[in-house]
Design a protein around this motif. Structure first.
Motif, PDB file in Angstrom:
ATOM      1  N   GLY A 323      -9.498  29.202   9.481  1.00 36.91           N
ATOM      2  CA  GLY A 323     -10.127  29.987   8.426  1.00 36.91           C
ATOM      3  C   GLY A 323     -10.443  29.118   7.234  1.00 36.91           C
ATOM      4  O   GLY A 323      -9.882  28.013   7.081  1.00 36.91           O
ATOM      5  N   ASP A 324     -11.369  29.585   6.394  1.00 38.17           N
ATOM      6  CA  ASP A 324     -11.728  28.886   5.168  1.00 38.17           C
ATOM      7  C   ASP A 324     -12.188  27.453   5.439  1.00 38.17           C
ATOM      8  O   ASP A 324     -11.917  26.537   4.657  1.00 38.17           O
ATOM      9  CB  ASP A 324     -10.548  28.883   4.192  1.00 38.17           C
ATOM     10  CG  ASP A 324     -10.970  28.528   2.759  1.00 38.17           C
ATOM     11  OD1 ASP A 324     -12.156  28.751   2.424  1.00 38.17           O
ATOM     12  OD2 ASP A 324     -10.124  28.011   2.000  1.00 38.17           O
ATOM     13  N   SER A 349     -11.013  20.025   9.466  1.00 32.08           N
ATOM     14  CA  SER A 349     -12.015  20.683   8.640  1.00 32.08           C
ATOM     15  C   SER A 349     -13.372  20.512   9.275  1.00 32.08           C
ATOM     16  O   SER A 349     -13.633  19.501   9.938  1.00 32.08           O
ATOM     17  CB  SER A 349     -12.028  20.078   7.235  1.00 32.08           C
ATOM     18  OG  SER A 349     -13.075  20.617   6.444  1.00 32.08           O
TER      19      SER A 349
END
Length: 350
Positions: A323-324, A349
């Motif tokens: 998430g994010d 990421s």
């Protein structure tokens, strides 16, 4: 110039991975300063050098600063900048603590004066846990055994790489729940690690291989197309332009060696190259993601002197959360006879 000192002759007494990870001491400058003896590998399509090389060479440098009765039990790493394979790396070890039972070292890898990678490594004195121990370990799943002579991943286009890999079908791949899926493979160092390398060479080899097939776990369990090659509606491609150019210049054999590409990805690149790519609807059922980047990497060594990295080891990767723009991945590494020898954690990421 990719090395500071002219590379020494390749030693036939050492396994390929020992030669790849060989360090040169710069003791005339600093007693705890080292550099890579040989050029480091830049995987096709990656932003920089193979992360496992920085992990393993930092570990190798730190191991040279502790006595033989101390063994690594954990290392916590951060990828700061992409490493350039054309520039030598300097590894500086700081002796943070040298106690009776534990020793701590930090290692910074630098290029052009900038830190590209940093790690803190903890060592423990052998047999310092006492006579009565509390012990348990997860068991290895039942999976097909590796086949000799098969290798799903070569380290380069011109020669066999320093380790072999055989990937197994993703467990529970058709599940709607990404967190239940597990990416699995067998790995081992090619050849035979020399007796002179000792347990330190096996640990460095494991550290190197621990970064194999790791970063793409989240993309695989979500069935994501790792990058978008289209410029539809003048939108920017989510992969670096230079990386895409490299992929388009590769032949089929080289494309198969790119770790983050799956068969469907390779077919899309083929269609791009041939000019036959059809318009693809980027709808909710065909999501895409940009290039995955490792933020950090942690290894816990459970049986640091009880395995051989030149024998088949089984690894299983799963992700509990994403998430994010980030995601977390766990990896369990087992010896061929089913013992848990290491656990790894990585945050990535996109």
């Amino acid at each position: 110039m990719s090395t500071l000192i002219r590379p020494p002759p390749v030693s036939p007494a050492h396994a390929p991975i020992e030669n790849v990870l060989e360090l040169t001491s710069l003791h005339d400058i600093d007693a705890d300063l080292y550099t890579n003896s040989r050029p480091l590998w830049h995987p096709p399509g990656a932003r920089g050098i193979f992360g496992g090389a920085a992990i393993a060479q930092c570990l190798s440098a730190a191991q040279k600063t502790v006595t033989h009765d101390f063994t690594v039990h954990s290392m916590h790493c951060y990828f700061v900048l992409a490493g350039n394979s054309e520039i030598p790396i300097l590894y500086h070890v700081e002796r943070v603590r040298s106690g009776k039972s534990f020793a701590t070292r930090t290692v910074q890898a630098r290029q052009r004066g900038k830190v590209i990678f940093t790690t803190t490594i903890s060592f423990v004195r052998q047999n310092s846990g006492g006579e009565k121990l509390v012990e348990h370990a997860v068991t290895m799943p039942q999976v097909p055994t590796p086949l000799e002579g098969m290798d799903d991943f070569d380290h380069g286009s011109d020669a066999a790489g320093p380790f072999q890999s055989q990937r197994i079908e993703i467990f529970d791949y058709d599940s709607p729940h990404p967190h239940t899926k597990k990416c699995r493979q067998w790995i081992k160092a090619r050849g035979t690690i020399s007796p002179a390398g000792g347990h330190e060479a096996h640990l460095a080899a494991l550290a190197y291989m621990s970064d194999s097939y790791f970063v793409g776990t989240i993309a695989r369990v979500h069935k994501l197309w790792r990058f978008s090659p289209s410029r539809k509606n003048n939108t920017k491609s989510s992969i670096d332009e230079d990386v895409l150019k490299k992929l388009l210049a590769m032949d089929d054999d080289d494309l198969k060696r790119v770790e983050f590409l799956k068969p469907d990805d390779i077919e899309r690149i083929r269609r791009l190259k041939s000019g036959r790519q059809e318009r693809e609807s980027k709808s909710a059922d065909t999501p895409e993601i940009g290039m995955m980047v490792s933020l950090d990497h942690t290894i816990y060594f459970h049986d640091p002197r009880g395995f051989r990295a030149d024998e088949w080891m089984f690894t299983e990767m799963e992700t509990p959360w994403s998430g994010d723009g980030r995601g977390l991945v766990f990896q369990k590494m087992f010896s061929g006879d089913g013992r848990l020898i290491a656990t790894c954690v990585q945050e990535v990421s996109s």
